[in-house]
Design a protein around this motif. Structure first.
Motif, PDB file in Angstrom:
ATOM      1  N   TYR A 361       0.673  -1.015   0.075  1.00 25.32           N
ATOM      2  CA  TYR A 361       0.158  -0.059  -0.036  1.00 25.32           C
ATOM      3  C   TYR A 361       0.824   1.303  -0.017  1.00 25.32           C
ATOM      4  O   TYR A 361       0.550   2.157  -0.885  1.00 25.32           O
ATOM      5  N   ALA A 362       1.968   1.236   0.935  1.00 30.04           N
ATOM      6  CA  ALA A 362       2.650   2.487   0.773  1.00 30.04           C
ATOM      7  C   ALA A 362       3.460   2.660  -0.438  1.00 30.04           C
ATOM      8  O   ALA A 362       3.518   3.873  -0.828  1.00 30.04           O
ATOM      9  N   GLY A 363       3.824   1.560  -1.245  1.00 26.74           N
ATOM     10  CA  GLY A 363       4.457   1.950  -2.496  1.00 26.74           C
ATOM     11  C   GLY A 363       3.552   2.819  -3.355  1.00 26.74           C
ATOM     12  O   GLY A 363       3.906   3.557  -4.197  1.00 26.74           O
ATOM     13  N   LEU A 364       2.340   2.220  -3.496  1.00 24.79           N
ATOM     14  CA  LEU A 364       1.439   2.821  -4.417  1.00 24.79           C
ATOM     15  C   LEU A 364       0.935   4.131  -4.091  1.00 24.79           C
ATOM     16  O   LEU A 364       0.852   5.074  -4.648  1.00 24.79           O
ATOM     17  N   ILE A 365       0.740   4.281  -2.798  1.00 30.56           N
ATOM     18  CA  ILE A 365       0.602   5.842  -2.145  1.00 30.56           C
ATOM     19  C   ILE A 365       1.687   6.732  -2.467  1.00 30.56           C
ATOM     20  O   ILE A 365       1.339   7.874  -3.079  1.00 30.56           O
ATOM     21  N   ALA A 366       2.969   6.158  -2.495  1.00 34.01           N
ATOM     22  CA  ALA A 366       4.078   7.161  -2.606  1.00 34.01           C
ATOM     23  C   ALA A 366       4.220   7.487  -4.180  1.00 34.01           C
ATOM     24  O   ALA A 366       4.390   8.720  -4.662  1.00 34.01           O
ATOM     25  N   ASN A 367       4.070   6.279  -5.036  1.00 29.49           N
ATOM     26  CA  ASN A 367       3.826   6.478  -6.346  1.00 29.49           C
ATOM     27  C   ASN A 367       2.838   7.839  -6.787  1.00 29.49           C
ATOM     28  O   ASN A 367       2.904   8.439  -7.813  1.00 29.49           O
ATOM     29  N   VAL A 368       1.616   7.503  -6.409  1.00 29.86           N
ATOM     30  CA  VAL A 368       0.526   8.178  -6.825  1.00 29.86           C
ATOM     31  C   VAL A 368       0.690   9.528  -6.382  1.00 29.86           C
ATOM     32  O   VAL A 368       0.384  10.739  -6.954  1.00 29.86           O
ATOM     33  N   THR A 369       1.020   9.864  -5.045  1.00 32.32           N
ATOM     34  CA  THR A 369       1.755  11.099  -4.681  1.00 32.32           C
ATOM     35  C   THR A 369       2.456  11.946  -5.344  1.00 32.32           C
ATOM     36  O   THR A 369       2.501  12.998  -5.737  1.00 32.32           O
ATOM     37  N   ALA A 370       3.513  11.180  -5.544  1.00 28.30           N
ATOM     38  CA  ALA A 370       4.562  11.710  -6.969  1.00 28.30           C
ATOM     39  C   ALA A 370       3.940  12.376  -8.175  1.00 28.30           C
ATOM     40  O   ALA A 370       4.189  13.471  -8.607  1.00 28.30           O
ATOM     41  N   TYR A 371       2.953  11.350  -8.642  1.00 28.74           N
ATOM     42  CA  TYR A 371       2.125  11.953  -9.595  1.00 28.74           C
ATOM     43  C   TYR A 371       1.150  13.176  -9.370  1.00 28.74           C
ATOM     44  O   TYR A 371       1.149  14.103 -10.221  1.00 28.74           O
ATOM     45  N   GLU A 372       0.651  13.131  -8.230  1.00 26.88           N
ATOM     46  CA  GLU A 372      -0.055  14.319  -7.863  1.00 26.88           C
ATOM     47  C   GLU A 372       0.923  15.643  -7.556  1.00 26.88           C
ATOM     48  O   GLU A 372       0.384  16.543  -7.923  1.00 26.88           O
ATOM     49  N   ASP A 373       2.042  15.470  -7.282  1.00 30.07           N
ATOM     50  CA  ASP A 373       2.922  16.442  -7.121  1.00 30.07           C
ATOM     51  C   ASP A 373       3.112  17.271  -8.442  1.00 30.07           C
ATOM     52  O   ASP A 373       2.878  18.392  -8.628  1.00 30.07           O
ATOM     53  N   LEU A 374       3.409  16.495  -9.526  1.00 31.11           N
ATOM     54  CA  LEU A 374       3.644  16.774 -10.892  1.00 31.11           C
ATOM     55  C   LEU A 374       2.261  17.260 -11.562  1.00 31.11           C
ATOM     56  O   LEU A 374       2.252  18.226 -12.085  1.00 31.11           O
ATOM     57  N   ALA A 375       1.266  16.792 -11.117  1.00 35.99           N
ATOM     58  CA  ALA A 375      -0.279  17.159 -11.725  1.00 35.99           C
ATOM     59  C   ALA A 375      -0.379  18.537 -11.188  1.00 35.99           C
ATOM     60  O   ALA A 375      -1.114  19.311 -12.022  1.00 35.99           O
ATOM     61  N   LEU A 376      -0.106  18.988  -9.934  1.00 40.98           N
ATOM     62  CA  LEU A 376      -0.472  20.264  -9.241  1.00 40.98           C
ATOM     63  C   LEU A 376       0.504  21.196 -10.049  1.00 40.98           C
ATOM     64  O   LEU A 376       0.048  22.306 -10.161  1.00 40.98           O
ATOM     65  N   GLU A 377       1.675  20.778 -10.058  1.00 41.56           N
ATOM     66  CA  GLU A 377       2.583  21.841 -10.807  1.00 41.56           C
ATOM     67  C   GLU A 377       2.109  22.144 -12.288  1.00 41.56           C
ATOM     68  O   GLU A 377       2.118  23.240 -12.586  1.00 41.56           O
ATOM     69  N   ALA A 378       1.595  21.050 -12.981  1.00 43.31           N
ATOM     70  CA  ALA A 378       1.040  21.354 -14.261  1.00 43.31           C
ATOM     71  C   ALA A 378      -0.192  22.192 -14.363  1.00 43.31           C
ATOM     72  O   ALA A 378      -0.369  22.937 -15.238  1.00 43.31           O
ATOM     73  N   ALA A 379      -1.003  21.923 -13.395  1.00 39.48           N
ATOM     74  CA  ALA A 379      -2.137  22.864 -13.032  1.00 39.48           C
ATOM     75  C   ALA A 379      -2.017  24.384 -12.907  1.00 39.48           C
ATOM     76  O   ALA A 379      -2.552  25.360 -13.319  1.00 39.48           O
ATOM     77  N   LEU A 380      -0.692  24.507 -11.932  1.00 37.38           N
ATOM     78  CA  LEU A 380      -0.367  25.934 -11.508  1.00 37.38           C
ATOM     79  C   LEU A 380       0.322  26.422 -12.660  1.00 37.38           C
ATOM     80  O   LEU A 380       0.297  27.721 -12.816  1.00 37.38           O
ATOM     81  N   ARG A 381       1.381  25.668 -13.320  1.00 36.51           N
ATOM     82  CA  ARG A 381       2.259  26.607 -14.169  1.00 36.51           C
ATOM     83  C   ARG A 381       2.078  26.250 -15.689  1.00 36.51           C
ATOM     84  O   ARG A 381       2.603  26.866 -16.506  1.00 36.51           O
ATOM     85  N   GLY A 382       1.102  25.125 -15.960  1.00 34.21           N
ATOM     86  CA  GLY A 382       0.879  24.831 -17.477  1.00 34.21           C
ATOM     87  C   GLY A 382       2.206  24.322 -18.068  1.00 34.21           C
ATOM     88  O   GLY A 382       3.417  23.869 -17.564  1.00 34.21           O
ATOM     89  N   GLY A 383       2.109  24.188 -19.399  1.00 31.44           N
ATOM     90  CA  GLY A 383       3.023  23.724 -19.894  1.00 31.44           C
ATOM     91  C   GLY A 383       2.940  22.182 -20.628  1.00 31.44           C
ATOM     92  O   GLY A 383       2.734  21.142 -19.815  1.00 31.44           O
ATOM     93  N   ARG A 384       3.401  21.718 -21.824  1.00 33.21           N
ATOM     94  CA  ARG A 384       3.307  20.363 -22.302  1.00 33.21           C
ATOM     95  C   ARG A 384       4.324  19.680 -21.594  1.00 33.21           C
ATOM     96  O   ARG A 384       3.811  18.402 -21.327  1.00 33.21           O
ATOM     97  N   ASP A 385       5.358  20.058 -21.331  1.00 34.74           N
ATOM     98  CA  ASP A 385       6.384  19.407 -20.809  1.00 34.74           C
ATOM     99  C   ASP A 385       5.868  18.727 -19.394  1.00 34.74           C
ATOM    100  O   ASP A 385       6.275  17.611 -18.729  1.00 34.74           O
ATOM    101  N   ARG A 386       5.298  19.805 -18.490  1.00 33.76           N
ATOM    102  CA  ARG A 386       4.722  19.374 -17.213  1.00 33.76           C
ATOM    103  C   ARG A 386       3.637  18.234 -17.448  1.00 33.76           C
ATOM    104  O   ARG A 386       3.673  17.473 -16.347  1.00 33.76           O
ATOM    105  N   VAL A 387       2.614  18.572 -18.247  1.00 31.71           N
ATOM    106  CA  VAL A 387       1.798  17.598 -18.418  1.00 31.71           C
ATOM    107  C   VAL A 387       2.296  16.071 -18.876  1.00 31.71           C
ATOM    108  O   VAL A 387       1.949  15.234 -18.233  1.00 31.71           O
ATOM    109  N   PHE A 388       3.237  16.079 -19.642  1.00 31.52           N
ATOM    110  CA  PHE A 388       4.076  15.015 -20.010  1.00 31.52           C
ATOM    111  C   PHE A 388       4.631  14.202 -18.981  1.00 31.52           C
ATOM    112  O   PHE A 388       4.378  12.961 -18.824  1.00 31.52           O
TER     113      PHE A 388
END
Length: 421
Positions: A361-388
Motif C-alpha cells: 500500500y505504501a509503495g502505491l501511495i508514494a507513487n501516486v503522490t509523486a504523480y499528484e505533485d507533478l499534476a498540481l505543478e502542471a495545473a498551476l504553471r501549465g506547459g506541455r512538458d509538465r503535463v507529459f
C-alpha cells in the motif's frame, strides 16, 4: 448560520438539501445560498430545494445567485462541487485515454489529470474571492480530484478540508452487515483520495474491536461483488480496497470493458436531463429515487458532519477527510494531502496516528503522490512538458509512447480550458 454552495445548480444538490433538512439539529442553517453560473438550472434546483425544506418544516431561507462574490459574502462555510466543462468534458476524459490503451476515468489516470488542469485554476479563483469577501469562512471541497484540489487550496493558504463519500459509503455498508448504527462503525481508512484501503473496521470508536476479519469471513463474497473484484484478491489482501483500486488491480480488464459500452458520462448526461425535468415539477417535494443512481451516496451526511464540526460542536469528533499529511505517513512530505481519519474541530483537521503500512500500500501511495505533485505543478504553471511528466509518472501510464500520445490528446481536448495552451 449561513452556508454557500458553489455549483449549487448541480443535480447532486437535492441530495445535499435533503441532508440539511433531515439533520437540521446537527447543522442549524438559517440561510443557504446556491451559487451557479447556469441560471436556468439554478431555478429548477432551488425550486425543489425550497419544497424539500418546506415539506420537512425547515425554517431556513434558500436564495440563489450567479455572482460568486455576493453568494459567499458572510458565509460561515463554502462548499465547492464544481464540474468545469460539464458532462461534455467528462465524456472526453473517459474516452480519449482509451485510444492509447489506458483507462478512461474522470478522476484516475489521464482523465483525472485533465480534470485537475481544468479545475484547479477555477477553484483557486473562487477561493481568492472567498478570502477577499469573507476570510474566516471554511472551504469544504467536494470537487474532484479532491486530493489535488484540496492541496492546491491548502498551499495557497486557504482554510480548506477535502471531503469524499467513499469512506461514509463503506461505513454505512458495514453497519448494515453488522446490524448496528452507522455511528458505531469506525474505519481504519488509509490512503489518498480515490486510492484508499479499509485496514480495519472497529466497533464503538477508533480504539474499538477490529471486526474486519469476521466481516470478510462471513460477507466476503458480497463485499467483493460490490467492489467488482475477485473474492480471492480481497481474501488475500485481508483488507477492503476502495472500488477505485479496480483501475489499478484490473487495469487491462477495465480498459477492455470500457471499450464495449457508452461512457459513464453519457449515462449521467441522460440521467441529468431526466432529473432536471423532474425538478421542474412543482408537485415534487423530495429527492427522487433516480438521484441515487447519479452517484454521491451519503454525500449530504458527510457534508453536514464535517461542516458541523468545523463550525461548532455538532459533528462527529473523528471523520475521514482530506488534509495535510504532517508526518502521519512518514514516507510522504508533510504537505502531501492524504485521506485518513482525523479529529475535526473549529481549528480544522488533525490526522490520527496510522500504523506502519505494508509496502504493498505504501509503495502505491508514494507513487501516486509523486504523480499528484507533478499534476498540481502542471495545473498551476501549465506547459506541455509538465503535463507529459505527470502522465509519465502515473502508475497507470508509465510508458513514453503512452505519455506522448496522451499529452497531445489531453491538450487538444482541453485547449479551451487551458490558458497556456
Amino acid at each position: 448560520m449561513k452556508l454557500a454552495v458553489v455549483g449549487g445548480g448541480s443535480t447532486y444538490t437535492p441530495e445535499l438539501i435533503d441532508g440539511f433538512a433531515r439533520l437540521r439539529d446537527t447543522l442549524p442553517i438559517e440561510e443557504l445560498v446556491l451559487v451557479d453560473p447556469a441560471a436556468d438550472r439554478l431555478e429548477l434546483v432551488s425550486g425543489l430545494a425550497r419544497r424539500i425544506f418546506a415539506k420537512q418544516d425547515h425554517a431556513g431561507k434558500i436564495t440563489t445567485t450567479t455572482d460568486i462574490d455576493a453568494g459567499v459574502a458572510d458565509a460561515d462555510a463554502v462548499l465547492l462541487q464544481l464540474r468545469v466543462g460539464g458532462q461534455a468534458a467528462r465524456n472526453q476524459d473517459e474516452t480519449w485515454p482509451l485510444e492509447c490503451g489506458c483507462v478512461g476515468q474522470e478522476t484516475t489516470g489521464a482523465g483525472g489529470l485533465a480534470k485537475a488542469l481544468r479545475t484547479v485554476p477555477v477553484v483557486l479563483d473562487i477561493a481568492e474571492r472567498v478570502r477577499r469577501t469573507n476570510p474566516d469562512a471554511w472551504i469544504i471541497d467536494f470537487t474532484n480530484p479532491v486530493g489535488i484540489v484540496t492541496r492546491a487550496l491548502l498551499q495557497a493558504g486557504h482554510k480548506a478540508v477535502g471531503l469524499c463519500n467513499v469512506a461514509i459509503g463503506f461505513q454505512r455498508k458495514f453497519a448494515r452487515l453488522l446490524e448496528v448504527e452507522p455511528g458505531q462503525v469506525h474505519l481504519d481508512h488509509v490512503g489518498l483520495n480515490h486510492l484508499s484501503w479499509e485496514l480495519g473496521v472497529r466497533l464503538g470508536g477508533p480504539d474499538g474491536e477490529n471486526v474486519l476479519p469476521g466481516l470478510l469471513a462471513e460477507h466476503g463474497d458480497a463485499i467483493a461483488d460490490d467492489l467488482r473484484m475477485p473474492r480471492k484478491l480481497v481474501g488475500r489482501l485481508g483488507v477492503v480496497p476502495s472500488y477505485y483500486l479496480r483501475y489499478f488491480y484490473a487495469h487491462d480488464e477495465v480498459v477492455r470493458e470500457l471499450g464495449t459500452k457508452p461512457s459513464r458520462a453519457a449515462e449521467v448526461a441522460a440521467m441529468e436531463k431526466e432529473l432536471l425535468e423532474m425538478y421542474g415539477d412543482p408537485a415534487l417535494d423530495e429527492k427522487p429515487e433516480l438521484l441515487a443512481k447519479r452517484g454521491g451516496a451519503f454525500y449530504s451526511e458527510a457534508a453536514v458532519d464535517l461542516a458541523a464540526s468545523l463550525l461548532g460542536d455538532g459533528g462527529s469528533p473523528v471523520q475521514v477527510v482530506n488534509t495535510y499529511n504532517n508526518g502521519t505517513l512518514p514516507f510522504l512530505a508533510d504537505d502531501a494531502v492524504i485521506e485518513v481519519q482525523a479529529r475535526v474541530g473549529r481549528d480544522g483537521a488533525t490526522p490520527l496516528a496510522v500504523p506502519a503500512l505494508d509496502p504493498l500500500y505504501a509503495g502505491l501511495i508514494a507513487n501516486v503522490t509523486a504523480y499528484e505533485d507533478l499534476a498540481l505543478e502542471a495545473a498551476l504553471r501549465g506547459g506541455r512538458d509538465r503535463v507529459f511528466k505527470a502522465l509519465l509518472a502515473h502508475p497507470l501510464i508509465g510508458q513514453f509512447d503512452y505519455a506522448e500520445g496522451l499529452t497531445d490528446r489531453l491538450i487538444a481536448h482541453n485547449r479551451e480550458h487551458l490558458a497556456w495552451a
